[in-house]
Every structure is written in C-alpha cells, then in structure tokens.
Design a protein around this motif. Structure first.
Motif, PDB file in Angstrom:
ATOM      1  N   LEU A  26      30.400  38.177  33.296  1.00 17.41           N
ATOM      2  CA  LEU A  26      31.227  39.229  33.132  1.00 17.41           C
ATOM      3  C   LEU A  26      32.553  39.371  33.993  1.00 17.41           C
ATOM      4  CD1 LEU A  26      28.304  41.836  32.344  1.00 17.41           C
ATOM      5  CD2 LEU A  26      30.117  40.634  30.655  1.00 17.41           C
ATOM      6  N   ASN A  27      31.981  39.037  35.488  1.00  9.92           N
ATOM      7  CA  ASN A  27      33.024  38.905  36.342  1.00  9.92           C
ATOM      8  C   ASN A  27      34.184  38.269  36.174  1.00  9.92           C
ATOM      9  OD1 ASN A  27      32.195  41.301  37.950  1.00  9.92           O
ATOM     10  ND2 ASN A  27      31.300  39.961  39.738  1.00  9.92           N
ATOM     11  N   ALA A  28      33.858  36.939  35.479  1.00 14.58           N
ATOM     12  CA  ALA A  28      34.928  36.036  35.282  1.00 14.58           C
ATOM     13  C   ALA A  28      35.840  36.498  34.516  1.00 14.58           C
ATOM     14  CB  ALA A  28      34.243  34.757  34.741  1.00 14.58           C
ATOM     15  N   ILE A  29      35.621  37.537  33.535  1.00 17.56           N
ATOM     16  CA  ILE A  29      36.638  38.322  32.613  1.00 17.56           C
ATOM     17  C   ILE A  29      37.295  39.402  33.270  1.00 17.56           C
ATOM     18  CG2 ILE A  29      36.840  39.425  30.652  1.00 17.56           C
ATOM     19  CD1 ILE A  29      34.299  37.856  29.374  1.00 17.56           C
ATOM     20  N   TRP A  30      36.404  40.204  34.205  1.00 10.74           N
ATOM     21  CA  TRP A  30      36.609  41.358  34.669  1.00 10.74           C
ATOM     22  C   TRP A  30      37.955  41.151  35.587  1.00 10.74           C
ATOM     23  CZ3 TRP A  30      37.294  43.149  39.821  1.00 10.74           C
ATOM     24  CH2 TRP A  30      37.300  44.756  40.020  1.00 10.74           C
ATOM     25  N   TRP A  31      37.791  40.112  36.660  1.00  6.56           N
ATOM     26  CA  TRP A  31      38.627  40.018  37.615  1.00  6.56           C
ATOM     27  C   TRP A  31      40.104  39.528  37.363  1.00  6.56           C
ATOM     28  CZ3 TRP A  31      36.214  37.094  42.608  1.00  6.56           C
ATOM     29  CH2 TRP A  31      36.927  37.251  43.619  1.00  6.56           C
ATOM     30  N   PRO A  32      40.287  38.601  36.431  1.00  4.86           N
ATOM     31  CA  PRO A  32      41.849  38.244  36.036  1.00  4.86           C
ATOM     32  C   PRO A  32      42.150  39.576  35.387  1.00  4.86           C
ATOM     33  CG  PRO A  32      40.118  37.020  34.853  1.00  4.86           C
ATOM     34  CD  PRO A  32      39.473  37.704  35.862  1.00  4.86           C
ATOM     35  N   ALA A  33      41.515  40.114  34.695  1.00  2.00           N
ATOM     36  CA  ALA A  33      41.909  41.413  33.711  1.00  2.00           C
ATOM     37  C   ALA A  33      42.336  42.710  34.670  1.00  2.00           C
ATOM     38  CB  ALA A  33      40.873  41.796  32.650  1.00  2.00           C
ATOM     39  N   MET A  34      41.491  42.855  35.756  1.00  5.85           N
ATOM     40  CA  MET A  34      41.694  43.835  36.417  1.00  5.85           C
ATOM     41  C   MET A  34      42.791  43.604  37.312  1.00  5.85           C
ATOM     42  SD  MET A  34      40.555  46.688  37.556  1.00  5.85           S
ATOM     43  CE  MET A  34      41.177  48.037  38.598  1.00  5.85           C
ATOM     44  N   SER A  35      43.145  42.242  37.666  1.00 12.65           N
ATOM     45  CA  SER A  35      44.439  42.193  38.456  1.00 12.65           C
ATOM     46  C   SER A  35      45.856  42.446  37.874  1.00 12.65           C
ATOM     47  CB  SER A  35      44.354  40.788  39.102  1.00 12.65           C
ATOM     48  OG  SER A  35      44.563  39.703  37.953  1.00 12.65           O
ATOM     49  N   GLY A  36      45.754  42.488  36.512  1.00 19.21           N
ATOM     50  CA  GLY A  36      46.692  42.815  35.666  1.00 19.21           C
ATOM     51  C   GLY A  36      47.036  44.084  34.897  1.00 19.21           C
ATOM     52  N   VAL A  37      45.999  44.949  35.154  1.00 12.82           N
ATOM     53  CA  VAL A  37      46.000  46.417  34.909  1.00 12.82           C
ATOM     54  C   VAL A  37      47.144  47.155  35.421  1.00 12.82           C
ATOM     55  CG1 VAL A  37      44.828  48.513  34.758  1.00 12.82           C
ATOM     56  CG2 VAL A  37      43.664  46.314  34.188  1.00 12.82           C
ATOM     57  N   LEU A  38      47.174  47.208  37.056  1.00 18.10           N
ATOM     58  CA  LEU A  38      48.151  47.862  37.669  1.00 18.10           C
ATOM     59  C   LEU A  38      49.459  47.508  37.299  1.00 18.10           C
ATOM     60  CD1 LEU A  38      48.411  50.262  39.721  1.00 18.10           C
ATOM     61  CD2 LEU A  38      48.651  48.304  41.651  1.00 18.10           C
ATOM     62  N   PRO A  39      50.051  46.338  37.187  1.00 20.25           N
ATOM     63  CA  PRO A  39      51.332  46.154  36.570  1.00 20.25           C
ATOM     64  C   PRO A  39      51.917  46.477  35.219  1.00 20.25           C
ATOM     65  CG  PRO A  39      50.289  44.123  37.748  1.00 20.25           C
ATOM     66  CD  PRO A  39      49.415  44.835  37.424  1.00 20.25           C
ATOM     67  N   GLU A  40      50.659  46.965  34.499  1.00 20.01           N
ATOM     68  CA  GLU A  40      50.877  47.470  33.138  1.00 20.01           C
ATOM     69  C   GLU A  40      51.144  48.977  33.130  1.00 20.01           C
ATOM     70  OE1 GLU A  40      47.714  46.203  30.547  1.00 20.01           O
ATOM     71  OE2 GLU A  40      48.743  44.312  30.010  1.00 20.01           O
ATOM     72  N   ILE A  41      50.882  49.330  34.634  1.00 17.30           N
ATOM     73  CA  ILE A  41      51.259  50.913  34.562  1.00 17.30           C
ATOM     74  C   ILE A  41      52.305  51.256  35.457  1.00 17.30           C
ATOM     75  CG2 ILE A  41      50.182  52.981  35.541  1.00 17.30           C
ATOM     76  CD1 ILE A  41      47.312  51.747  35.168  1.00 17.30           C
ATOM     77  N   LEU A  42      52.839  50.402  36.466  1.00 18.91           N
ATOM     78  CA  LEU A  42      53.645  50.928  37.501  1.00 18.91           C
ATOM     79  C   LEU A  42      54.787  49.688  37.308  1.00 18.91           C
ATOM     80  CD1 LEU A  42      51.618  51.627  40.706  1.00 18.91           C
ATOM     81  CD2 LEU A  42      52.717  53.268  38.994  1.00 18.91           C
ATOM     82  N   PRO A  43      56.046  50.262  37.675  1.00 20.11           N
ATOM     83  CA  PRO A  43      57.007  49.326  37.805  1.00 20.11           C
ATOM     84  C   PRO A  43      57.070  48.246  39.121  1.00 20.11           C
ATOM     85  CG  PRO A  43      57.699  51.448  38.279  1.00 20.11           C
ATOM     86  CD  PRO A  43      56.637  51.498  37.970  1.00 20.11           C
ATOM     87  N   LYS A  44      57.602  47.297  39.222  1.00 20.79           N
ATOM     88  CA  LYS A  44      57.429  46.303  40.223  1.00 20.79           C
ATOM     89  C   LYS A  44      57.828  46.970  41.495  1.00 20.79           C
ATOM     90  CE  LYS A  44      57.955  41.553  38.193  1.00 20.79           C
ATOM     91  NZ  LYS A  44      58.850  40.384  38.376  1.00 20.79           N
ATOM     92  N   GLU A  45      58.874  47.826  41.424  1.00 21.25           N
ATOM     93  CA  GLU A  45      59.270  48.393  43.078  1.00 21.25           C
ATOM     94  C   GLU A  45      58.240  49.302  43.666  1.00 21.25           C
ATOM     95  OE1 GLU A  45      61.343  50.732  39.588  1.00 21.25           O
ATOM     96  OE2 GLU A  45      60.961  48.821  40.031  1.00 21.25           O
ATOM     97  N   LYS A  46      57.226  49.720  42.605  1.00 24.79           N
ATOM     98  CA  LYS A  46      56.114  50.670  43.086  1.00 24.79           C
ATOM     99  C   LYS A  46      54.731  50.066  43.362  1.00 24.79           C
ATOM    100  CE  LYS A  46      58.533  54.612  41.104  1.00 24.79           C
ATOM    101  NZ  LYS A  46      58.337  55.835  40.197  1.00 24.79           N
ATOM    102  N   LEU A  47      54.844  48.711  43.175  1.00 28.60           N
ATOM    103  CA  LEU A  47      53.419  47.898  43.154  1.00 28.60           C
ATOM    104  C   LEU A  47      52.694  47.832  44.625  1.00 28.60           C
ATOM    105  CD1 LEU A  47      53.917  44.965  40.835  1.00 28.60           C
ATOM    106  CD2 LEU A  47      52.561  46.899  40.343  1.00 28.60           C
ATOM    107  N   GLN A  48      53.650  47.878  45.520  1.00 29.93           N
ATOM    108  CA  GLN A  48      52.884  48.065  46.953  1.00 29.93           C
ATOM    109  C   GLN A  48      52.259  49.284  47.190  1.00 29.93           C
ATOM    110  OE1 GLN A  48      54.912  46.289  50.463  1.00 29.93           O
ATOM    111  NE2 GLN A  48      54.360  47.815  51.634  1.00 29.93           N
ATOM    112  N   GLN A  49      53.250  50.587  46.849  1.00 28.32           N
ATOM    113  CA  GLN A  49      52.666  51.713  47.142  1.00 28.32           C
ATOM    114  C   GLN A  49      51.389  51.820  46.211  1.00 28.32           C
ATOM    115  OE1 GLN A  49      55.714  51.154  46.510  1.00 28.32           O
ATOM    116  NE2 GLN A  49      56.665  51.909  48.458  1.00 28.32           N
TER     117      GLN A  49
END
Length: 409
Positions: A125-148
């Motif tokens: 399950l983690n093999a699916i969770w890990w790469p999926a989770m890493s891509g959730v935030l960029p679908e919510i925020l624009p690049k300039e706000k990713l560090q924050q």
C-alpha cells in the motif's frame, strides 16, 4: 510579533486554496498514529516470548521489501489516477492491517511472522501512497507557494508526531503495545477519509502507450539531473543508517521494559520537536543554496547516533535528537521544494518513485543486519558506525557542484 503576524498571514493565504486545510489536518491526525506506531510495534515485538533483536529486525524490515519492489509501479499509477483518492484509499485499507496487528497483541495470538506479514502488505500500500502523496500538494498550490506549503504541512506533521511519540511511550507502559497500535489504526482511517474527500479535481492525463513507456520517461527525467542522482546515492547510505537506528538500534539501546519505552519516546519526541522548529524556521527563510545548507546540517545530525553510542545522559541524547530533527526537516522541505520546482508535474510521481527506490533501496539490508550485528558486537558499536556513515555520505554529496549550487528561484 512581526514574525508571528507574517506566519499567520501566510497561513491565511494558504488556506484560501481549496483542499490545503484538509490536507494539513489529515497529516496531523495520521502522524499522531505514526508517532505511536514505531514505539508500540518495536516493544510489542520485544514483548513476544523469546523475541530478540533478530525478530525486531525481521518485522521492521518486512514493510520495506514490498514497498521498494512495487514503488516504480506505484509512481506510474499515481501519475495516471487521482492522487488524493489513492492516498486516502491506501490509508483506510492500511488501518485494517494495523488493527489486525493490534488485536493480535491484545488477544495474545501474535507472532513475529504475523506482524511481518501485516507489515509486508502495508508496504505494498505504501508503494502507492508514497508517490501519490508527494504529488498532492502541487495539485493544490502554485509553484511559488510550495516552500511555504511544504513547511506548514511539515509543521502539522511534526506536531502530530510529537503528541504521538509521547502518547506512544505512555500507552505501551500503561496498557500495552496492542492498544497503542489500535489508536494508530483509527488515526489512519480518519486521515484517509479526509484525504479521499479533498476537493481536488485531478488534471486530465494524456493517454499513455503503456507502463514501460511511462517508466522510461520517468527514468529519463530522473537521470537528467546530476543533483538528483548525487542526493539519491548519498541518501541510500544515510537512510540505511538512519532507519537501522530508528527501527532497531534505538529500541535495543533502551531495552529496559519499565523505563525503556518512555526514554526512547522522549528521544523520538525530541526528533519531532526539532522538526517542528526546523519547519518554523524554514517557513520564513529563503535559502540561496538550499541543498548545500541541508547536507551540512544532515552531516552534523550524526551527533544523535554518537550520543547514543557513548551512552550520554538522556537530556543530552534528547538535545541531539532535537538538532537531528531540525536538520531533517530543513532537508525535507528543501528537497521536496527542489523536486517540485524542477520536475515537470506530469512525471513528478514517477521521478519521486525512482528517488524513493534509490534512497531506500538498501535500507532493508541495514534493518535486517542491525539486530544480529548489535547482538554480536554491541549496540554502541553499531550506532557509532551508523553515525559515521551519515556524516561521510552527507559531506560526499557536496563534492557535486550541482548540489552545492542548486537554486529554487
């Protein structure tokens, strides 16, 4: 006052992006359970009749092998389907696996191999969770706000983890490891349900010729950046050392059944407190050469291993854990931001999968070897080796110019 106002202003701005608050809350809830889990599981294994460090190594390594085996396919899946649904579904299914382990300890029918089996399935399950989770935030925020955004998510994660580690030690000593794992299971289900229902509309994915084609495209993105390769190679050794210490050597170092769980939980709480402090600092600061600073800090963080190896007083080891946490959080935020800033969104999860596979590829070997080696040579000597590996591997990465000079402007 000015700093606090700036942080609150950033929080208000990030909350205006739909889905961010839910993601942050889910990470807090999940990491309360994640803080409890390593303590409850480690001392649950050691409480089994006749269990030794070898049994602890087997159980702790069981999750990593299927995780790494299926990680690349998880990255392809995450780039094809709606990522928050993959994360939420994995968490909710995983909660039943954690509950099974918990009930086996509570009812007295647990064994090393049952706990290892549950960990192995969880690894898939983690093999699916890990790469999926890493891509959730960029679908919510624009690049300039990713560090924050990464820093705030890190703060919520670490607050939850601090609470979980302190609660984990108390639960293990007072009511037993099984009940601690049951709380972990509940936190996974709740967090999964929140992420599943995030108001994210996944981007339309272009039709792909097939899995092999997707893997090849992801590989080309991965190897095209020397700083990514250098960091992954360094962290192959660093993570082998760190996971061995975190999963096996730490609990063995505090093996007294009466005080050991609490003392180790204080160390883990120190690690999380340091990560919280690092997250607060990195939220405000703009670092000119982020990976350069991060790897210097990672090298110095080996002090935690050395403090445990030399059996220094508990307050000293906790302080060393706090510094290690600061270093780790600064690295995690700068690393995630670097990847999210330089890797195309459409192949991000696949690159993240190659990153995780390389960075953790030999970690199971370290975890499996740590217990038997500690029994034969002594826990202190193996802790000294893990500290030396971390120090040398971190500084070696700085020999690569693109690591030293990378900027996220």
């Amino acid at each position: 006052m000015t700093y606090s106002y700036a942080v609150l202003s950033q929080l208000k701005d990030l909350r205006s992006h739909r889905g961010f608050s839910g993601l942050a809350i889910s990470r807090f809830i999940s990491n309360v359970g994640n803080g409890i889990s390593p303590i409850a599981l480690a001392y649950g294994v050691l409480s089994l009749p006749g269990a030794t460090g070898k049994d602890l190594s087997i159980v702790m390594a069981a999750r990593f092998i299927p995780l790494l085996t299926f990680m690349l396919f998880g990255g392809v899946i995450a780039d094809r389907f709606q990522r928050n649904r993959l994360v939420g579904g994995s968490d909710m299914i995983g909660s039943f696996l954690a509950a099974t382990s918990a009930l086996s300890l509570i009812a007295g029918f647990s064994s090393t191999w049952l706990l290892a089996l549950m960990g192995g399935i969880f690894g898939i399950l983690n093999a699916i969770w890990w790469p999926a989770m890493s891509g959730v935030l960029p679908e919510i925020l624009p690049k300039e706000k990713l560090q924050q955004g990464n820093a705030i998510i890190g703060l919520m994660t670490n607050i939850g983890y601090i609470i979980g580690t302190l609660l984990g030690g108390l639960l293990v000593v007072s009511v037993g490891s099984g009940w601690g794992l049951l709380v972990d299971a509940m936190s996974f289900f709740i967090a999964g349900a929140i992420v599943w229902n995030l108001p994210i509309i996944g981007k339309i994915k272009e039709a792909s010729p097939g899995i092999l084609h997707d893997l090849i495209i992801g590989w080309k993105e991965f190897i095209s950046r020397s700083w990514v390769i250098a960091m992954v190679l360094s962290f192959a050794l660093i993570n082998m050392a760190f996971e061995s210490m975190l999963s096996v050597l730490g609990p063995l170092n505090f093996s007294d059944p009466l005080n050991g769980p609490k003392q180790w939980s204080y160390n883990l709480a120190g690690l999380s407190a340091g990560m919280l402090l690092g997250g607060i600092w990195i939220l405000k600061v703009k670092i000119a050469r982020p990976l350069y600073l991060a790897m210097v800090l990672i090298a110095v963080s080996a002090l935690w291993d050395f403090s445990l190896a030399f059996a220094l007083p508990l307050p000293v080891t906790v302080l060393a854990a706090i510094f290690s946490g600061i270093s780790l959080e600064v690295f995690m935020v700068t690393w995630n931001t670097s990847l999210q800033s330089h890797i195309p969104e459409e192949s991000y999860s696949r690159v993240s999968s190659y990153d995780a596979l390389g960075s953790y590829g030999i970690a199971p070997l370290g975890i499996l070897a740590a217990g038997p080696l500690a029994i034969h040579f002594g826990v202190d000597k193996i802790l000294f080796i893990t500290g030396a590996m971390t120090f040398i591997a971190a500084l070696a990465s700085l020999l690569v110019p693109s690591v030293r000079n990378l900027r996220n402007d």
